[in-house]
Design a protein around this motif. Structure first.
Motif, PDB file in Angstrom:
ATOM      1  N   ILE A   4      -6.548  -0.755   4.597  1.00 13.08           N
ATOM      2  CA  ILE A   4      -5.256  -0.071   4.509  1.00 13.08           C
ATOM      3  C   ILE A   4      -4.105  -1.083   4.550  1.00 13.08           C
ATOM      4  CG2 ILE A   4      -4.905   0.343   6.990  1.00 13.08           C
ATOM      5  CD1 ILE A   4      -4.260   2.966   4.267  1.00 13.08           C
ATOM      6  N   PHE A   5      -4.409  -2.312   4.955  1.00 14.97           N
ATOM      7  CA  PHE A   5      -3.389  -3.356   5.042  1.00 14.97           C
ATOM      8  C   PHE A   5      -3.284  -4.175   3.756  1.00 14.97           C
ATOM      9  CE2 PHE A   5      -5.181  -2.951   9.440  1.00 14.97           C
ATOM     10  CZ  PHE A   5      -4.133  -2.201   9.952  1.00 14.97           C
ATOM     11  N   SER A   6      -4.142  -3.922   2.776  1.00 17.60           N
ATOM     12  CA  SER A   6      -4.193  -4.700   1.545  1.00 17.60           C
ATOM     13  C   SER A   6      -3.391  -4.015   0.432  1.00 17.60           C
ATOM     14  CB  SER A   6      -5.645  -4.867   1.097  1.00 17.60           C
ATOM     15  OG  SER A   6      -5.729  -5.258  -0.247  1.00 17.60           O
ATOM     16  N   GLN A   7      -2.460  -4.745  -0.146  1.00 19.51           N
ATOM     17  CA  GLN A   7      -1.673  -4.197  -1.255  1.00 19.51           C
ATOM     18  C   GLN A   7      -2.577  -3.815  -2.427  1.00 19.51           C
ATOM     19  OE1 GLN A   7       1.930  -3.732  -1.490  1.00 19.51           O
ATOM     20  NE2 GLN A   7       1.118  -2.441  -3.110  1.00 19.51           N
ATOM     21  N   ALA A   8      -3.540  -4.672  -2.759  1.00 19.31           N
ATOM     22  CA  ALA A   8      -4.440  -4.392  -3.894  1.00 19.31           C
ATOM     23  C   ALA A   8      -5.267  -3.136  -3.635  1.00 19.31           C
ATOM     24  CB  ALA A   8      -5.352  -5.587  -4.154  1.00 19.31           C
ATOM     25  N   ASP A   9      -5.802  -2.982  -2.431  1.00 20.59           N
ATOM     26  CA  ASP A   9      -6.588  -1.791  -2.099  1.00 20.59           C
ATOM     27  C   ASP A   9      -5.708  -0.551  -2.116  1.00 20.59           C
ATOM     28  OD1 ASP A   9      -8.899  -3.327  -1.832  1.00 20.59           O
ATOM     29  OD2 ASP A   9      -8.702  -3.498   0.351  1.00 20.59           O
ATOM     30  N   ASN A  10      -4.497  -0.678  -1.606  1.00 20.68           N
ATOM     31  CA  ASN A  10      -3.586   0.465  -1.591  1.00 20.68           C
ATOM     32  C   ASN A  10      -3.125   0.840  -2.988  1.00 20.68           C
ATOM     33  OD1 ASN A  10      -3.926   0.754   1.106  1.00 20.68           O
ATOM     34  ND2 ASN A  10      -2.009  -0.219   1.686  1.00 20.68           N
ATOM     35  N   ASP A  11      -2.998  -0.145  -3.870  1.00 23.85           N
ATOM     36  CA  ASP A  11      -2.649   0.154  -5.258  1.00 23.85           C
ATOM     37  C   ASP A  11      -3.734   1.024  -5.901  1.00 23.85           C
ATOM     38  OD1 ASP A  11      -0.268  -1.239  -5.078  1.00 23.85           O
ATOM     39  OD2 ASP A  11      -1.023  -3.024  -6.126  1.00 23.85           O
ATOM     40  N   LEU A  12      -4.998   0.772  -5.560  1.00 26.57           N
ATOM     41  CA  LEU A  12      -6.094   1.593  -6.085  1.00 26.57           C
ATOM     42  C   LEU A  12      -6.013   3.016  -5.541  1.00 26.57           C
ATOM     43  CD1 LEU A  12      -9.052  -0.937  -5.885  1.00 26.57           C
ATOM     44  CD2 LEU A  12      -7.890  -0.129  -7.942  1.00 26.57           C
ATOM     45  N   ILE A  13      -5.718   3.152  -4.250  1.00 24.86           N
ATOM     46  CA  ILE A  13      -5.574   4.479  -3.646  1.00 24.86           C
ATOM     47  C   ILE A  13      -4.415   5.220  -4.311  1.00 24.86           C
ATOM     48  CG2 ILE A  13      -4.940   5.718  -1.524  1.00 24.86           C
ATOM     49  CD1 ILE A  13      -6.438   3.473   0.027  1.00 24.86           C
ATOM     50  N   ILE A  14      -3.306   4.530  -4.488  1.00 24.14           N
ATOM     51  CA  ILE A  14      -2.121   5.153  -5.094  1.00 24.14           C
ATOM     52  C   ILE A  14      -2.391   5.545  -6.545  1.00 24.14           C
ATOM     53  CG2 ILE A  14       0.268   4.693  -5.826  1.00 24.14           C
ATOM     54  CD1 ILE A  14       0.496   3.045  -3.139  1.00 24.14           C
ATOM     55  N   SER A  15      -3.152   4.742  -7.271  1.00 25.46           N
ATOM     56  CA  SER A  15      -3.472   5.118  -8.657  1.00 25.46           C
ATOM     57  C   SER A  15      -4.311   6.394  -8.682  1.00 25.46           C
ATOM     58  CB  SER A  15      -4.180   3.985  -9.388  1.00 25.46           C
ATOM     59  OG  SER A  15      -5.496   3.809  -8.938  1.00 25.46           O
ATOM     60  N   ARG A  16      -5.169   6.586  -7.678  1.00 27.06           N
ATOM     61  CA  ARG A  16      -5.940   7.833  -7.581  1.00 27.06           C
ATOM     62  C   ARG A  16      -5.009   9.000  -7.253  1.00 27.06           C
ATOM     63  NH1 ARG A  16     -10.684   6.528  -3.526  1.00 27.06           N
ATOM     64  NH2 ARG A  16     -11.307   8.667  -4.026  1.00 27.06           N
ATOM     65  N   ILE A  17      -4.081   8.778  -6.339  1.00 26.61           N
ATOM     66  CA  ILE A  17      -3.115   9.831  -5.991  1.00 26.61           C
ATOM     67  C   ILE A  17      -2.321  10.238  -7.225  1.00 26.61           C
ATOM     68  CG2 ILE A  17      -1.010  10.327  -4.660  1.00 26.61           C
ATOM     69  CD1 ILE A  17      -2.223   8.491  -2.438  1.00 26.61           C
ATOM     70  N   ASN A  18      -1.944   9.256  -8.033  1.00 26.59           N
ATOM     71  CA  ASN A  18      -1.151   9.540  -9.233  1.00 26.59           C
ATOM     72  C   ASN A  18      -1.927  10.302 -10.302  1.00 26.59           C
ATOM     73  OD1 ASN A  18       1.421   8.604  -8.506  1.00 26.59           O
ATOM     74  ND2 ASN A  18       0.796   6.488  -8.872  1.00 26.59           N
ATOM     75  N   GLN A  19      -3.239  10.399 -10.164  1.00 25.53           N
ATOM     76  CA  GLN A  19      -4.043  11.193 -11.094  1.00 25.53           C
ATOM     77  C   GLN A  19      -4.020  12.687 -10.738  1.00 25.53           C
ATOM     78  OE1 GLN A  19      -8.032   9.611 -11.836  1.00 25.53           O
ATOM     79  NE2 GLN A  19      -7.284   7.610 -11.158  1.00 25.53           N
ATOM     80  N   LEU A  20      -3.558  13.008  -9.544  1.00 26.36           N
ATOM     81  CA  LEU A  20      -3.483  14.406  -9.116  1.00 26.36           C
ATOM     82  C   LEU A  20      -2.349  15.116  -9.841  1.00 26.36           C
ATOM     83  CD1 LEU A  20      -3.891  13.783  -5.282  1.00 26.36           C
ATOM     84  CD2 LEU A  20      -5.601  14.830  -6.797  1.00 26.36           C
TER      85      LEU A  20
END
Length: 149
Positions: A4-20
């Motif tokens: 949760i502290f990684s920008q790259a990992d969070n970018d992946l989570i956010i890209s999934r959120i943006n698919q909703l």
């Protein structure tokens, strides 16, 4: 394992959120997509020190007994119980809830471990920053899988 502290990992989570979309349907459970987005903000707000919570004595004992089993599992089980403060039954503005969740995730990328204001979880007890990270990433992944992204 993502962090949760990684920008790259969070970018992946956010890209999934943006698919909703507002029409995304749950593959299991009772929440609507807007409720899920609001629900996912609640544990993050607790970590930020914005939502005080306490568990009763029995729940704290149970939490300490199951903590390692839950945190060492690959993913959360479907229809797992949640804290009453995290239950969402209202209707929420989809875009506002989506943006609110993304903003909270970005706080972890920006502040790292400093984003977490307490290391004492009301159910699991004292936790390391790595355990907090795993819990949050597992929780977000669980609900994004719930909605097929």
């Amino acid at each position: 394992m993502s962090s949760i502290f990684s920008q790259a990992d969070n970018d992946l989570i956010i890209s999934r959120i943006n698919q909703l979309t507002p029409n995304s349907k749950a593959l299991w459970g009772k929440m609507t997509v807007d409720q899920m987005l609001s629900h996912c903000q609640a544990p993050l707000d607790f970590a930020f020190g914005k939502t005080p919570m306490k568990a009763n004595f029995l729940m704290r004992i149970i939490g300490k007994l199951v903590r390692n089993k839950i945190l060492n599992s690959k993913e959360y089980q479907k229809n797992s119980p949640t804290a009453p403060a995290f239950i969402r039954k209202e209707t929420y503005d989809f875009e506002a809830a989506k943006q609110g969740l993304i903003e909270r995730i970005n706080v972890f990328s920006e502040l790292g471990q400093k984003a977490i204001k307490t290391t004492k979880h009301p159910f699991f007890g004292e936790m390391t920053y790595e355990e907090w990270s795993k819990m949050h990433t597992m929780h977000l992944d669980h609900h994004l899988r719930q909605f097929g992204v």
